[in-house]
Design an enzyme around this catalytic site. Structure first.
Site, mmCIF file in Angstrom:
data_model
loop_
_atom_site.group_PDB
_atom_site.id
_atom_site.type_symbol
_atom_site.label_atom_id
_atom_site.label_comp_id
_atom_site.label_asym_id
_atom_site.label_seq_id
_atom_site.Cartn_x
_atom_site.Cartn_y
_atom_site.Cartn_z
ATOM 1 N N ARG A 57 55.550 21.541 -33.775
ATOM 2 C CA ARG A 57 56.126 20.246 -32.158
ATOM 3 C C ARG A 57 56.905 21.086 -32.255
ATOM 4 N NH1 ARG A 57 56.893 14.425 -36.053
ATOM 5 N NH2 ARG A 57 54.630 14.047 -36.260
ATOM 6 N N LYS B 142 54.696 27.547 -17.405
ATOM 7 C CA LYS B 142 53.089 26.664 -17.881
ATOM 8 C C LYS B 142 52.726 27.400 -19.048
ATOM 9 C CE LYS B 142 52.428 26.124 -13.097
ATOM 10 N NZ LYS B 142 51.453 25.867 -12.256
ATOM 11 N N GLU C 183 50.646 38.447 -5.948
ATOM 12 C CA GLU C 183 51.740 37.722 -6.817
ATOM 13 C C GLU C 183 52.679 37.664 -5.880
ATOM 14 O OE1 GLU C 183 51.517 34.523 -7.540
ATOM 15 O OE2 GLU C 183 49.817 34.799 -8.926
ATOM 16 N N LYS D 33 61.168 32.897 -7.697
ATOM 17 C CA LYS D 33 60.116 31.642 -8.816
ATOM 18 C C LYS D 33 60.745 31.015 -9.308
ATOM 19 C CE LYS D 33 56.246 30.721 -11.192
ATOM 20 N NZ LYS D 33 54.791 31.511 -12.208
ATOM 21 N N GLU E 295 56.724 20.428 -11.506
ATOM 22 C CA GLU E 295 55.398 20.599 -10.229
ATOM 23 C C GLU E 295 55.192 19.559 -10.070
ATOM 24 O OE1 GLU E 295 52.230 23.855 -9.763
ATOM 25 O OE2 GLU E 295 51.779 22.660 -11.089
ATOM 26 N N ARG F 75 57.069 22.369 -6.270
ATOM 27 C CA ARG F 75 56.706 23.750 -6.922
ATOM 28 C C ARG F 75 55.465 24.111 -6.658
ATOM 29 N NH1 ARG F 75 57.471 24.728 -13.676
ATOM 30 N NH2 ARG F 75 55.915 26.581 -14.287
ATOM 31 N N ASN G 249 51.275 27.880 -5.672
ATOM 32 C CA ASN G 249 49.975 27.311 -5.205
ATOM 33 C C ASN G 249 49.470 28.045 -4.477
ATOM 34 O OD1 ASN G 249 49.038 26.638 -8.369
ATOM 35 N ND2 ASN G 249 50.075 25.061 -7.713
ATOM 36 N N HIS H 17 46.098 29.905 -3.965
ATOM 37 C CA HIS H 17 45.336 29.283 -5.808
ATOM 38 C C HIS H 17 44.326 28.419 -6.162
ATOM 39 C CE1 HIS H 17 49.230 32.280 -7.405
ATOM 40 N NE2 HIS H 17 48.895 31.899 -8.054
ATOM 41 N N HIS I 134 41.688 30.642 -7.900
ATOM 42 C CA HIS I 134 41.421 29.809 -8.858
ATOM 43 C C HIS I 134 40.202 29.724 -8.752
ATOM 44 C CE1 HIS I 134 45.720 28.314 -10.696
ATOM 45 N NE2 HIS I 134 45.228 30.541 -10.920
ATOM 46 N N HIS J 148 42.916 38.169 -11.483
ATOM 47 C CA HIS J 148 43.649 37.388 -11.040
ATOM 48 C C HIS J 148 43.785 37.381 -9.458
ATOM 49 C CE1 HIS J 148 46.438 33.646 -10.571
ATOM 50 N NE2 HIS J 148 47.066 34.482 -10.678
#
Length: 849
Positions: free
Chosen positions: A146, A168, A210, A253, A263, A267, A271, A274, A278, A290
């Site tokens: 957990r 993330k 990036e 960031k 997000e 945030r 992207n 992206h 993506h 990427h």
């Protein structure tokens, strides 16, 4: 629609980085997670965890991959030795490298392994590797018993500036990337810049995407630092530049994710690039990395922002594409991709809401719309699909076309060789000039952008450029001007240069220029086929341009003459350049001489027994404080021709009678065909014939060769026969343009035939319906595409099958047609057929998309 209007009216996104402190060589960034940026951090990480960050830990579990473990196994053992961590247990789990390991099965394998080793809730996981390791380890930490603490220790630039920060974590599934995971912030992130020194170039560039993204969305200073320090960052890996670049990216960031950890709002701006990136990655990985996919996505999404009206300054598109290309990142959509694949993948994007695909919209460099914007399917399909068609319409309006490619390439060459600073205003932002600028930058040219990209400040080298360091070929794409200019320029400097490009460049002739240079003592070797690129220019044991008498044949290209003219002042002696026979495209030679005079070099000429001799003194260019690039006359021919063919009237507001370019006289072609022309020093207006019918002509086009295709498109619907000749050099351009035009016109039902040095066209007599639509193969030639756009103003169903090839000289051509003239563009999803059948088929295919 209301969301779009509100977004356009909203102010800037204010991104203020979190507080940071520098202690010696380490920068500490305080945010949702503490980030340490510095050198040699691996040696002390175990001790810092035990004493400061996780003093109650009973076990450290290092998760890494086999590639990273080979490099750092000994260093990890030392960092987590009893000397540094005392009695705390230490285990290492090594998994296979690559995105394919980021799945549920590997996660379960790690968890079972940890259970078998008695790892309890006071275990600390250390993610030691790239983004895959960080994502996977963070998700294991989120769910194991957990939740247990974890540390990010990224070993790639991509992970340092992106995936290690923000919490993330996740896994990939067959449906897409990162669709199962959790937000789980690490205790700390350790960014050891020492690891970047040995990072392979492609992996380094992968991470640069990036960094470029961060500058584009939130930090103009960072972006400009990247633009002007490619050599220091990419090739030298300068410690100060790397520290600034990485810490700034990490800080920005960190601030964004601290403000919006899950997000829900701000945030989303991270992207940028992206959504499309993506989608590409999910189809083409691991062939494309990427960052490479994000780079393509940034280029496409910047175009989209301009098309949708959020980005108002078109120069930004060129700057972002140029910056990406400088760091060896792709910007063009892979031809093999199918739009329906991309649309399907984008439909699963996490930013989507209410069934709408949403995008981050750039407003300028350093500023975005503060929330993702829904984009309708039609502009998206148009952006993604290679073909495009115009709905025939009368074209009327006023337009400013981009800067001249010919002038831009010359001013870059002259200012690079010159002494002092030169501010270049109006430079063309397109593929050809990006190639030239990137090549000169690799050779040591220093520059920076001012006034939001409207002005390029060049610091002249005083004739002291050098080969790329470390040694690497200079890739010139299919840029004929750059390749020829640089062939001569490289003979001026000590070192070894290799010039290469795409397969088509390797077919374009260079023999006459190389012959002239080698006869003058230069050492130039063909590396593949004789007479063509690639070439090696080696001056290490002599081979510098001597000067004196140089004999040159210029029957194929005037660029050979301009190439030697530009470099001649830096030869070891004054140059007498002797042209055998008549040179083609004399106006381009005249342009070069006029521009050299603007930079302080006076070229004189004489006629010696029928041979033209140019006399160039040995001297240095003195850079003017400012040079304004005039608009491109070849590009101006298309909107002017659109008015002529469609019954409209167009004014080009930045091209007039004072132009240096031979193609500026294209207006005389339009006059001969029956148009009315009004011209001032600074602008040109063309109105269609009152009768509505253009007249066939017979014309020597040697003084404006690049516009013969525009004239050919007009001739297709003119009354009578048109003969265009003395353009044999057009057979060795981006393609054999004479053969290409005849072939594509015939597809449209036009009678056309080739001459050795031109073509003959039988016009349809002002009856567009006498011709038909067709799929136009562009041969990767920008001028083929734009010329058939002219014909598409009156002939329905002309489908230009490669719309993006216009990026070479006029990237915003289609946007300008749509935004300035109001011409409707559609996506021809099928081969042109009868109008009714085509509309039915398009409706079905659009519904599928």
């Amino acid at each position: 629609k209301r969301e779009e209007m509100e977004a356009r009216s909203q102010g800037s996104v204010s991104i203020v980085p979190p507080p940071s402190a520098t202690d010696g060589q380490v920068t500490t960034i305080k945010g949702r997670e503490t980030i340490f940026v510095g050198k040699d951090l691996l040696a002390t990480v175990g001790k810092r965890l035990t004493q400061e960050l996780a003093p109650r830990a009973s076990t450290f579990v290092i998760i890494t991959d086999s590639n990273v473990h080979k490099l750092y196994a000994n260093a990890l053992d030392t960092a987590f030795s009893p000397t540094n961590i005392g009695s705390v247990r230490y285990f290492t789990k090594v998994i296979a490298p690559g995105e394919q390991t980021k799945n549920r099965e590997i996660k379960a394998e790690i968890e079972d392994w940890m259970l078998s080793n008695g790892c309890t809730r006071d275990t600390v996981i250390v993610a030691f590797g790239g983004g895959v390791i960080g994502d996977l380890s963070g998700f294991v930490a989120a769910t194991y018993m957990r939740g247990v603490p974890f540390i990010q220790f990224p070993t790639t630039l991509l992970a340092m500036v992106d995936s290690s920060i923000g919490g993330k974590t996740g896994l990939n599934t067959p449906a897409g990337k990162n669709l199962i995971g959790a937000f789980n912030h690490p205790l700390a992130v350790f960014i050891d810049l020492t690891m970047l020194k040995s990072l392979p170039e492609r992996e380094f560039c992968n991470g640069m995407a990036e960094v470029i993204k961060t500058g584009a969305i939130a930090d103009l200073n960072l972006f400009e630092t990247l633009e002007r320090n490619v050599d220091g960052i990419l090739y030298q890996r300068d410690e100060t530049l790397l520290h600034y670049m990485v810490s700034r990216s990490a800080a920005l960031k960190s601030h964004v994710v601290t403000q919006d950890p899950r997000e829900d709002g701000l945030r989303c701006i991270l992207n940028f690039g992206h959504t499309i990136g993506h989608a590409i990655e999910s189809i083409l990985a691991p062939k494309l990395l990427h960052g490479e996919c994000v780079s393509i996505g940034m280029a496409a999404e910047t175009h989209l922002a301009y098309k949708m009206g959020y980005l108002m300054d078109s120069v930004i598109i060129g700057r972002i594409m140029c910056c990406c290309e400088s760091y060896k990142l792709p910007v063009n959509m892979p031809k093999a991709l199918k739009p329906e694949q991309l649309m399907r993948k984008m439909s699963l994007d996490k930013k989507n809401a209410k069934g709408q695909i949403r995008f981050v919209m750039l407003k300028t460099i350093g500023d975005t719309v503060p929330h993702p914007v829904p984009v309708p399917a039609e502009p998206l399909i148009q952006l993604l699909m290679p073909p495009i068609s115009l709905i025939p319409a009368k074209v009327t309006g006023r337009i400013a076309v981009p800067g001249s490619k010919s002038v831009s390439n010359r001013v870059l060459s002259l200012a690079a060789l010159g002494v002092g600073e030169c501010r270049v205003r109006g430079l063309l932002h397109a593929d050809d000039t990006h190639v030239m600028l990137a090549a000169l930058q690799k050779m040591g040219l220093k520059f920076q952008w001012e006034e939001h990209g409207q002005v390029l400040l060049i610091q002249g080298s005083g004739g002291k450029l050098h080969p790329p360091s470390p040694a690497a070929p200079i890739f010139l794409g299919n840029a004929g001007t750059a390749s020829r200019f640089l062939t001569s320029m490289c003979t001026l400097f000590d070192g070894n240069f290799v010039l290469t490009g795409i397969p088509r460049l390797k077919e374009r002739p260079i023999k006459d220029l190389v012959d002239a240079l080698t006869e003058n003592g230069c050492n130039i070797k063909y590396l593949e086929n004789a007479g063509c690129f690639p070439v090696e220019i080696n001056t290490l044991s002599g081979g510098l341009l001597k000067g004196g008498r140089i004999n040159l044949s210029a029957k194929i290209s005037s660029q050979y003459v301009s190439s030697i003219l530009i470099s001649a002042p830096y030869a070891q002696q004054p140059v007498d350049l002797c042209i055998k026979g008549k040179a083609v495209s004399q106006p381009y030679i005249d342009m070069t001489i006029a521009m050299m005079q603007a930079f302080g070099i006076n070229v004189t000429s004489s006629n010696q027994d029928g041979t033209t001799v140019y006399h160039i003194p040995k001297a240095q260019y003195m850079n003017p404080a400012e040079y304004v690039v005039e608009s491109d006359a070849s590009s101006a021919s298309y909107p002017l021709a659109m008015a002529a063919i469609s019954g409209g009237s167009v004014t080009v507001t930045n091209l007039g009678r004072k132009s240096l370019q031979g193609d500026a006289y294209f207006y005389t072609v339009l006059e001969k065909m029956g148009c009315t022309v009004e011209q001032t020093d600074g602008q040109t207006t063309v109105s269609a014939p009152e009768s509505g019918v253009l007249q066939g002509i017979e014309l020597d086009m040697s003084s404006m060769t690049d516009t013969f295709m525009t004239a050919a498109a007009l001739a297709a619907v003119a009354k009578g026969r048109t003969k265009l000749f003395n353009i044999a050099n057009q057979r060795v351009k981006e393609c054999d343009r004479i053969t290409a035009m005849v072939s594509e016109l015939r597809k449209c039902g036009i009678t056309a035939s080739e001459l050795p040095d031109g073509l003959v066209i039988e016009g349809t007599g002002g009856v567009p319906s006498a011709s038909n639509g067709a799929s136009i193969h562009c041969y990767n030639d920008h001028r083929i595409a734009m010329s058939f756009a002219v014909l598409g103003c009156v002939v329905p169903h002309i489908a230009v099958m490669d719309k993006d090839c216009v990026d070479k000289t006029y990237p915003l051509f289609w946007s300008d047609i749509e935004r300035v003239f109001g011409v409707k563009l559609i996506t021809p999803l099928d081969q042109p057929a009868t109008p009714g059948k085509q509309q039915h088929q398009q409706g079905n295919q659009k519904a599928n998309l």
